[in-house]
Design an enzyme around this catalytic site. Structure first.
Site, mmCIF file in Angstrom:
data_model
loop_
_atom_site.group_PDB
_atom_site.id
_atom_site.type_symbol
_atom_site.label_atom_id
_atom_site.label_comp_id
_atom_site.label_asym_id
_atom_site.label_seq_id
_atom_site.Cartn_x
_atom_site.Cartn_y
_atom_site.Cartn_z
ATOM 1 N N HIS A 1 -3.408 -8.508 0.644
ATOM 2 C CA HIS A 1 -4.007 -7.241 1.085
ATOM 3 C C HIS A 1 -3.313 -6.786 2.367
ATOM 4 O O HIS A 1 -2.971 -7.604 3.212
ATOM 5 C CB HIS A 1 -5.506 -7.425 1.309
ATOM 6 N N GLU B 1 -1.951 -0.425 -3.378
ATOM 7 C CA GLU B 1 -2.795 0.184 -2.351
ATOM 8 C C GLU B 1 -1.931 0.719 -1.211
ATOM 9 O O GLU B 1 -1.590 -0.025 -0.281
ATOM 10 C CB GLU B 1 -3.747 -0.862 -1.763
HETATM 11 P P1 PGA Z 1 -11.116 1.505 0.713
HETATM 12 O O1 PGA Z 1 -10.407 0.089 0.749
HETATM 13 O O2 PGA Z 1 -11.690 1.690 -0.666
HETATM 14 O O3 PGA Z 1 -12.185 1.430 1.781
HETATM 15 O O4 PGA Z 1 -10.085 2.526 1.018
HETATM 16 C C1 PGA Z 1 -9.689 -0.386 -0.340
HETATM 17 C C2 PGA Z 1 -9.129 -1.747 -0.012
HETATM 18 O O5 PGA Z 1 -8.687 -1.961 1.116
HETATM 19 O O6 PGA Z 1 -9.110 -2.650 -0.879
#
Ligand code: PGA
Length: 221
Positions: free
Chosen positions: A98, A147
Site C-alpha cells: 500500500h 491505487e
Molecule cells: P480511500 O483509500 O478509499 O480512502 O481513498 C483507499 C486506500 O487507500 O486503500
C-alpha cells in the site's frame, strides 16, 4: 458474469466496540451475498483480526478476513512485527505494498517481494498494491490493486477509463488475473469502476469505515 471483489481497508481505525457495532450493522442490513458474484474482504488492523474472524464465524457472515500488512520476517526476534504464521490464524488474504506503507515506512520493492513470499508461504493471497502502471509486481501475485496516490483519501478518484487502461496494462504485463481499483471509491461512483471490462473490483478505505455506506457499495458494485 465476472466475480467482483470488494475490499474494506480500515487502515489504523476502530476499537473492538466500534468493530462490533460495524459488524452488527452489516448483520442487521441482512447482509447476504452470492459468493459466486461478489467476494467481500475485510481488512481490520492487527488488534482486531481475532475479534473480526470470531464474529464472522459466529454470525455466519459471508466475509473473508484480510490483514493490512505482514512482516517480511518469519517468527523470531523481531520486536513489534506480526508474522505470516500468526496472521494465518485469522486471515486468508493480505494487503502488500500500500502506498502508505511505501511512503511512511520505506517499504521498497525488495521488502515487498519478501512480504509476498511470506504471504504465499502461509497460504494467504497477497493483494499487491501498485501506484503506477509500471510498478514492479513480484512473481506469484494473483491480485493487484491499482491505487494512484492522487486518488487516495482525496475525494478525487481516477477516471474509470484511465483506471481500466491501467488494469488492462497490468494484466497484459504482469500476468495477473484480477486487478482492482482503489482511491476515493464511494457508493456513488463504485459502479462506474466495476462496470469497466478490465476492473474486477475495488479497494475501499474511508468509505468502508461506515457499515451502512460499505453495504451500499456492495449493493451498487
Ligand atoms: P480511500 O483509500 O478509499 O480512502 O481513498 C483507499 C486506500 O487507500 O486503500
Amino acid at each position: 458474469m465476472k466475480k467482483v471483489f470488494i475490499i474494506a481497508n480500515w487502515k489504523s481505525n476502530k476499537t473492538e466496540p466500534e468493530a462490533k457495532e460495524w459488524l452488527q450493522t452489516l448483520n442487521d442490513l441482512q447482509f447476504a451475498i452470492n459468493k459466486e458474484e461478489k467476494e467481500i474482504i475485510i481488512c481490520p488492523p492487527f488488534t482486531l483480526l481475532s475479534f473480526v474472524k470470531q464474529s464472522i464465524v459466529k454470525s455466519q457472515l459471508l466475509l473473508v478476513v484480510g490483514a493490512q500488512n505482514i512482516s517480511q520476517f518469519d517468527e523470531g526476534a523481531y520486536t513489534g512485527e506480526v508474522n505470516g504464521k500468526q496472521i494465518k490464524q485469522f486471515a486468508d488474504m493480505v494487503l502488500i505494498g500500500h502506498s502508505e506503507r511505501r511512503s511512511n515506512f520505506d517499504e521498497d520493492d525488495k521488502i515487498l517481494e519478501e512480504k509476498v513470499k511470506m504471504a504465499k508461504k502461509y497460504n494467504m493471497t497477497p493483494v499487491y498494491c501498485v501506484q503506477n502502471k509500471d510498478d514492479k509486481v513480484p512473481s506469484g501475485v494473483s491480485i493487484v490493486a491499482y491505487e494512484p496516490v492522487s486518488a487516495i483519501g482525496t475525494g478525487n478518484p481516477d477516471t474509470p477509463e484511465r483506471a481500466d487502461q491501467v488494469a488492462k496494462y497490468v494484466k497484459d504485463h504482469a500476468q495477473v488475473a484480477v486487478v482492482l481499483y482503489g482511491g476515493s471509491v464511494t457508493k456513488n461512483n463504485v459502479m462506474e469502476f466495476t462496470r469497466m471490462s478490465n476492473i474486477d473490483g475495488v479497494l475501499v478505505g474511508g468509505a468502508s469505515l461506515n457499515a451502512k455506506e460499505f453495504y451500499e457499495i456492495i449493493q451498487n458494485a
